[in-house]
Design an enzyme around this catalytic site. Structure first.
Site, PDB file in Angstrom:
ATOM      1  N   GLY A  14       1.687   3.328   5.309  1.00 17.87           N
ATOM      2  CA  GLY A  14       2.802   3.721   4.445  1.00 17.87           C
ATOM      3  C   GLY A  14       3.649   2.557   3.992  1.00 17.87           C
ATOM      4  N   LYS A  32       4.040  -8.678  -4.643  1.00 21.14           N
ATOM      5  CA  LYS A  32       2.889  -8.651  -3.733  1.00 21.14           C
ATOM      6  C   LYS A  32       2.139  -9.952  -3.969  1.00 21.14           C
ATOM      7  CE  LYS A  32      -0.524  -6.249  -1.423  1.00 21.14           C
ATOM      8  NZ  LYS A  32      -0.419  -5.294  -0.319  1.00 21.14           N
ATOM      9  N   GLU A  98       5.872  -7.739  -0.261  1.00 20.14           N
ATOM     10  CA  GLU A  98       4.979  -6.937   0.576  1.00 20.14           C
ATOM     11  C   GLU A  98       3.751  -7.735   0.976  1.00 20.14           C
ATOM     12  OE1 GLU A  98       2.232  -2.898   0.574  1.00 20.14           O
ATOM     13  OE2 GLU A  98       3.438  -3.356  -1.198  1.00 20.14           O
ATOM     14  N   ALA A 100      -0.041  -7.801   3.227  1.00 20.29           N
ATOM     15  CA  ALA A 100      -1.262  -7.008   3.133  1.00 20.29           C
ATOM     16  C   ALA A 100      -1.681  -6.585   4.525  1.00 20.29           C
ATOM     17  CB  ALA A 100      -2.383  -7.818   2.472  1.00 20.29           C
ATOM     18  N   GLY A 101      -1.902  -5.285   4.724  1.00 19.09           N
ATOM     19  CA  GLY A 101      -2.313  -4.818   6.042  1.00 19.09           C
ATOM     20  C   GLY A 101      -1.267  -5.157   7.094  1.00 19.09           C
TER      21      GLY A 101
END
Length: 205
Positions: A14, A32, A98, A100-101
């Site tokens: 999420g 990102k 943000e 990643a993972g």
């Protein structure tokens, strides 16, 4: 104003939905750094649809890679070498970045996302699901970030309420519980309303 990194305890917890909600609440720009996987659309496109902000608040990725896997491998499959120097933070404030993972996902074969977080020096929000396994994943993430001196703003939970797991993680991990984003219809108005009900905006400023 605020410059915040959003990471997760794993993939699919999420993180992007929370990042969209936080971006909208702060009126921030979203970035990102590396998008791995394009067939189903990008995380930036998802955030653009959910944050309720003008398109120019969504900043272009430094790298857009084809395969949905760890960035280091996705880059190799695309014949690209990721240069961490290209991942310098954009000059925007407020800013939501943000990862990643999870925090230990490799950006390259020498650099993990946690290493980039340490380099940036920004406070990190850890997004953790509330399902089975979250205690272990959350505590490991906290240890990995603290071992690198990464400042931790707190933990944002995602999913159905699990009071014991949430309290256990924050007590043992000595981390602030920021709130919990429940499952809601994925529209900008419903996400904005859920975030406003579950979180205090002053905790992110």
């Amino acid at each position: 104003m605020s410059r915040i990194v959003v990471t997760g305890t794993d993939t699919g917890v999420g993180k992007t939905v929370f990042a969209a909600a936080l971006t909208g609440a702060l009126g921030a720009h979203y970035w990102k750094p590396v998008q791995a996987g394009l067939e189903d659309g990008s995380d930036a496109e998802s955030v653009a649809a959910l944050c309720g902000l003008p398109a120019d608040h969504i900043l272009p990725e430094a790298y857009r890679l084809t395969t949905p896997c760890s960035p280091h491998r996705a880059a190799e499959l695309d014949g690209i070498e990721i240069d961490p120097a290209r991942l310098a933070l954009p000059a925007h404030d407020p800013l939501v970045v943000e990862g990643a993972g999870g925090a230990l996902v490799p950006v390259t074969r020498q650099t993990l996302y946690a290493d980039m977080f340490a380099r940036w020096g920004l406070p990190v929000v850890i997004v953790a699901r509330t399902e089975l396994g979250t205690i272990n994943h959350s505590l490991l993430t906290l240890e990995a970030l603290r071992s690198r001196g990464v400042p931790i703003l707190g933990i944002a939970f995602s999913g159905d309420a699990n009071e014991d797991s949430e309290a256990t993680i924050c007590t043992i991990g000595k981390a602030r519980r920021l709130g919990r984003l429940p499952r809601v219809p994925l529209t900008a108005p419903s996400l904005s309303s859920a975030f406003a009900s579950a979180f205090r905006l002053e905790d992110f400023r």
